[in-house]
Design an enzyme around this catalytic site. Structure first.
Site, short mmCIF file in Angstrom:
data_model
loop_
_atom_site.label_atom_id
_atom_site.label_comp_id
_atom_site.label_asym_id
_atom_site.label_seq_id
_atom_site.Cartn_x
_atom_site.Cartn_y
_atom_site.Cartn_z
N GLY A 282 -24.84 -18.95 74.72
CA GLY A 282 -24.90 -19.18 73.28
C GLY A 282 -23.91 -20.23 72.83
O GLY A 282 -23.21 -20.06 71.83
N SER B 59 -24.41 -23.48 71.87
CA SER B 59 -24.88 -24.64 71.10
C SER B 59 -24.28 -24.71 69.71
O SER B 59 -24.33 -25.75 69.06
CB SER B 59 -26.41 -24.63 71.00
OG SER B 59 -26.86 -23.47 70.32
N SER B 60 -23.72 -23.60 69.22
CA SER B 60 -23.17 -23.59 67.86
C SER B 60 -22.18 -22.45 67.72
O SER B 60 -22.03 -21.61 68.62
CB SER B 60 -24.30 -23.43 66.82
OG SER B 60 -24.96 -22.19 66.99
N GLY B 61 -21.49 -22.43 66.58
CA GLY B 61 -20.64 -21.31 66.23
C GLY B 61 -19.52 -21.02 67.21
O GLY B 61 -18.88 -21.93 67.76
N ASP C 104 -32.42 -17.91 78.75
CA ASP C 104 -32.89 -16.77 77.94
C ASP C 104 -32.26 -15.52 78.54
O ASP C 104 -32.67 -15.08 79.61
CB ASP C 104 -34.41 -16.70 77.97
CG ASP C 104 -34.95 -15.51 77.18
OD1 ASP C 104 -34.15 -14.79 76.55
OD2 ASP C 104 -36.19 -15.30 77.20
N SER D 174 -17.36 -9.04 71.46
CA SER D 174 -17.70 -7.85 70.71
C SER D 174 -17.58 -8.18 69.22
O SER D 174 -18.01 -9.25 68.78
CB SER D 174 -16.77 -6.69 71.12
OG SER D 174 -17.07 -5.53 70.39
N TYR E 131 -27.21 -3.44 64.90
CA TYR E 131 -26.26 -4.43 65.40
C TYR E 131 -24.93 -3.78 65.76
O TYR E 131 -24.37 -4.04 66.83
CB TYR E 131 -26.04 -5.52 64.33
CG TYR E 131 -25.06 -6.58 64.76
CD1 TYR E 131 -25.46 -7.62 65.60
CD2 TYR E 131 -23.73 -6.56 64.33
CE1 TYR E 131 -24.57 -8.60 66.00
CE2 TYR E 131 -22.83 -7.54 64.72
CZ TYR E 131 -23.25 -8.55 65.56
OH TYR E 131 -22.36 -9.52 65.96
N ALA F 173 -24.47 -0.75 66.60
CA ALA F 173 -24.69 0.07 67.80
C ALA F 173 -24.61 -0.78 69.06
O ALA F 173 -24.08 -0.34 70.08
CB ALA F 173 -26.04 0.76 67.71
N LYS G 168 -22.80 -3.46 69.49
CA LYS G 168 -21.40 -3.82 69.73
C LYS G 168 -20.60 -2.60 70.19
O LYS G 168 -19.69 -2.73 71.03
CB LYS G 168 -20.78 -4.44 68.48
CG LYS G 168 -21.39 -5.78 68.11
CD LYS G 168 -21.30 -6.80 69.26
CE LYS G 168 -21.83 -8.16 68.89
NZ LYS G 168 -21.72 -9.13 69.99
N THR H 161 -20.01 -19.07 60.51
CA THR H 161 -21.08 -19.59 61.37
C THR H 161 -22.40 -19.44 60.60
O THR H 161 -22.43 -19.03 59.46
CB THR H 161 -21.17 -18.79 62.68
OG1 THR H 161 -21.57 -17.44 62.38
CG2 THR H 161 -19.82 -18.77 63.40
#
Length: 271
Positions: free
Chosen positions: A12, A14-16, A54, A132, A146, A148, A150, A181
């Site tokens: 992940g 590509s951003s943020g 993916d 996390s 969501y 749950a 984490k 983000t």
């Protein structure tokens, strides 16, 4: 090819937070491979090599990890950052929709971890850094699925760390609070919305937008990720940013009833 330079793989990226972490690791001296579902033909950017990945696919995960190890001859750090947000009352979300969130946020992380562990064990060292959230240890009304995921990441990571520590591998947690983000723009909305929750769902959307707007810069989280990757004596958990630190402390010391009341107040819930 084998390099003496430490190698990091960031999902992940590509951003943020993922992008900031990848750049931070480059600055710290790592050769960095970043992944995204669609890198749009970009093979390298700002010193980061990009690959399509993916995390919900066993084949994709196995292929990317093998490519990194084949190219560099080593993999020292995995940053499991890829994830998806979800919103809406728990009753409004189908089981299939919740399963899709778990497949990315939890089982995607597990797939990546299982793929890199044999290599790290064989080399006698490595770090797996799982992103996390403060929502991994506090409740999140209108984000139950969501939260749950984490909470699951927290339990999986701490348990696994005990299993692999004797083999030179550490599994570490980084816990950001809200971060500036595009998280809220990409959040998965409920597939079976109910009128009874419509008003409070709109309140949640406003609370979320405000929290993200006033959140930490991704670079703040990235610095903590780099620390987790490089500390000589790493900690199991790293809070990222002052807000996350305060929330963690309050969760430990504030009485349960008072903490519960504050959660309802912050989320503008009645009662």
């Amino acid at each position: 090819m084998t390099t003496t330079q430490p190698v990091a793989l960031v999902t992940g990226a590509s951003s943020g937070i993922g992008k900031a972490a990848a750049l931070g690791l480059v600055e710290a001296g790592f050769a960095v491979v970043g992944t995204s579902r669609n890198t749009s033909g970009i093979s390298q950017r700002d010193g980061v090599t990009f690959l399509d990945l993916d995390v919900a696919s066993d084949e994709s995960v196995a292929t990317v990890v093998a490519r990194v190890i084949d190219r560099f001859g080593r993999l020292d750090v995995l940053v499991n950052n890829a994830g998806i947000g979800s919103a809406g009352a728990a009753e409004e979300r189908s089981v299939a929709q919740d399963q899709s969130v778990f497949d990315i946020n939890v089982f995607g992380l597990i797939r990546m971890t299982k793929a890199v562990l044999p290599h790290m064990r064989a080399r006698g060292g490595g770090r797996i850094i799982n992103i996390s959230s403060v929502l991994g240890f506090v409740p999140a009304p209108y984000m139950a699925a969501y939260a749950a995921t984490k909470h699951a990441v927290e339990g999986y990571s701490e348990s696994l760390d005990h299993e692999v520590r004797e083999h030179g591998v550490r599994v570490l947690l980084v816990q950001p609070a809200f971060t500036r983000t595009g998280f809220d723009a990409n959040i998965m909305q409920p597939d079976t919305p109910l009128p009874i929750y419509a008003e409070q769902r709109q309140v949640f959307d406003r609370v979320m937008a405000t929290a993200i707007q006033g959140g930490d810069d991704p670079a703040t989280v990235a610095r903590v990720i780099v620390a987790a990757a490089t500390d000589l004596k790493p900690k199991l958990r790293y809070t990222a940013g002052s807000t996350a630190g305060r929330v963690s402390a309050l969760r430990r010391i504030v009485p349960a009833r008072a903490f519960d009341k504050q959660i309802r107040k912050l989320n503008r819930l009645a009662g």
